[in-house]
Design a protein around this motif. Structure first.
Motif, mmCIF file in Angstrom:
data_model
loop_
_atom_site.group_PDB
_atom_site.id
_atom_site.type_symbol
_atom_site.label_atom_id
_atom_site.label_comp_id
_atom_site.label_asym_id
_atom_site.label_seq_id
_atom_site.Cartn_x
_atom_site.Cartn_y
_atom_site.Cartn_z
ATOM 1 N N LEU A 22 4.270 5.488 -5.551
ATOM 2 C CA LEU A 22 4.292 5.431 -7.017
ATOM 3 C C LEU A 22 3.233 6.369 -7.601
ATOM 4 O O LEU A 22 3.499 7.101 -8.549
ATOM 5 C CB LEU A 22 4.056 4.002 -7.505
ATOM 6 N N GLY A 23 2.055 6.364 -7.024
ATOM 7 C CA GLY A 23 0.986 7.248 -7.483
ATOM 8 C C GLY A 23 1.358 8.716 -7.338
ATOM 9 O O GLY A 23 1.120 9.528 -8.234
ATOM 10 N N PHE A 54 0.827 -1.199 0.000
ATOM 11 C CA PHE A 54 0.000 0.000 0.000
ATOM 12 C C PHE A 54 0.872 1.265 0.000
ATOM 13 O O PHE A 54 0.624 2.198 -0.755
ATOM 14 C CB PHE A 54 -0.932 -0.011 1.221
ATOM 15 N N ILE A 55 1.899 1.282 0.821
ATOM 16 C CA ILE A 55 2.815 2.426 0.886
ATOM 17 C C ILE A 55 3.538 2.593 -0.450
ATOM 18 O O ILE A 55 3.662 3.709 -0.977
ATOM 19 C CB ILE A 55 3.830 2.260 2.041
ATOM 20 N N LEU A 56 4.018 1.505 -1.044
ATOM 21 C CA LEU A 56 4.699 1.569 -2.341
ATOM 22 C C LEU A 56 3.766 2.074 -3.442
ATOM 23 O O LEU A 56 4.160 2.891 -4.282
ATOM 24 C CB LEU A 56 5.276 0.203 -2.717
ATOM 25 N N ALA A 57 2.531 1.589 -3.451
ATOM 26 C CA ALA A 57 1.564 2.030 -4.454
ATOM 27 C C ALA A 57 1.262 3.522 -4.284
ATOM 28 O O ALA A 57 1.156 4.263 -5.264
ATOM 29 C CB ALA A 57 0.283 1.213 -4.359
ATOM 30 N N PHE A 101 3.125 13.956 -9.627
ATOM 31 C CA PHE A 101 4.051 15.084 -9.693
ATOM 32 C C PHE A 101 4.785 15.146 -11.030
ATOM 33 O O PHE A 101 5.090 16.223 -11.515
ATOM 34 C CB PHE A 101 5.042 15.059 -8.523
ATOM 35 N N GLN A 102 5.063 14.004 -11.642
ATOM 36 C CA GLN A 102 5.698 14.002 -12.959
ATOM 37 C C GLN A 102 4.767 14.626 -13.986
ATOM 38 O O GLN A 102 5.190 15.398 -14.829
ATOM 39 C CB GLN A 102 6.066 12.569 -13.382
ATOM 40 N N ASP A 103 3.467 14.301 -13.918
ATOM 41 C CA ASP A 103 2.489 14.867 -14.846
ATOM 42 C C ASP A 103 2.395 16.380 -14.670
ATOM 43 O O ASP A 103 2.340 17.128 -15.643
ATOM 44 C CB ASP A 103 1.119 14.213 -14.620
ATOM 45 N N ILE A 104 2.410 16.850 -13.435
ATOM 46 C CA ILE A 104 2.355 18.282 -13.166
ATOM 47 C C ILE A 104 3.608 18.960 -13.720
ATOM 48 O O ILE A 104 3.530 20.021 -14.341
ATOM 49 C CB ILE A 104 2.196 18.548 -11.652
ATOM 50 N N SER A 105 4.753 18.342 -13.525
ATOM 51 C CA SER A 105 6.007 18.900 -14.041
ATOM 52 C C SER A 105 5.993 18.971 -15.567
ATOM 53 O O SER A 105 6.428 19.965 -16.153
ATOM 54 C CB SER A 105 7.171 18.034 -13.564
#
Length: 127
Positions: free
Chosen positions: A16-17, A10-13, A22-26
């Motif tokens: 990743l999300g 759950f923490i990894l997902a 943040f990549q999409d915003i960048s």
């Protein structure tokens, strides 16, 4: 034991999300900055119809990035700005250039377009 595995997954997902978010915003910020920079450049729009251009002469400033674009209002045309190695047609309707040499250049239709083709000329003044 299973609780720990699910907790770690759950923490990894979640991480990743957040990374994808943040990549999409960048990516959007980079695209907006590029669009704003392109908006700052001058534009030279040339519209061609049967045997004439929409203006007898066009003016641009030298030394500034310029988007030169051709739109076909009527008929099929291709243009060349003589002395500047700029050719535009239906397949390549725009080009980004910087005019370095002030002067007057002739814009001509280089695709035989009918009876008035020989008269289809205009001027570009680079100041």
């Amino acid at each position: 034991m299973q609780k720990w595995i699910f907790f770690v997954l759950f923490i990894l997902a979640g991480a990743l999300g957040l990374g994808v978010l943040f990549q999409d915003i960048s990516d959007r910020q980079v695209a907006k900055e590029a669009e704003a920079a392109a908006g700052k450049s001058q534009q030279l729009k040339i519209a061609a119809s049967n045997w004439q251009f929409d203006s007898a002469d066009y003016t641009v400033k030298s030394g500034e990035p310029t988007k030169v674009s051709l739109s076909l209002k009527e008929g099929v045309h291709a243009i060349e700005i003589q002395g500047l190695d700029i050719k535009l047609d239906k397949e390549n309707p725009s080009k980004q250039v910087t005019f370095d040499k002030p002067g007057t250049y002739e814009i001509i239709c280089v695709l035989p377009c009918g009876e008035g083709h020989a008269k289809m000329k205009s001027k570009l003044v680079v100041s």
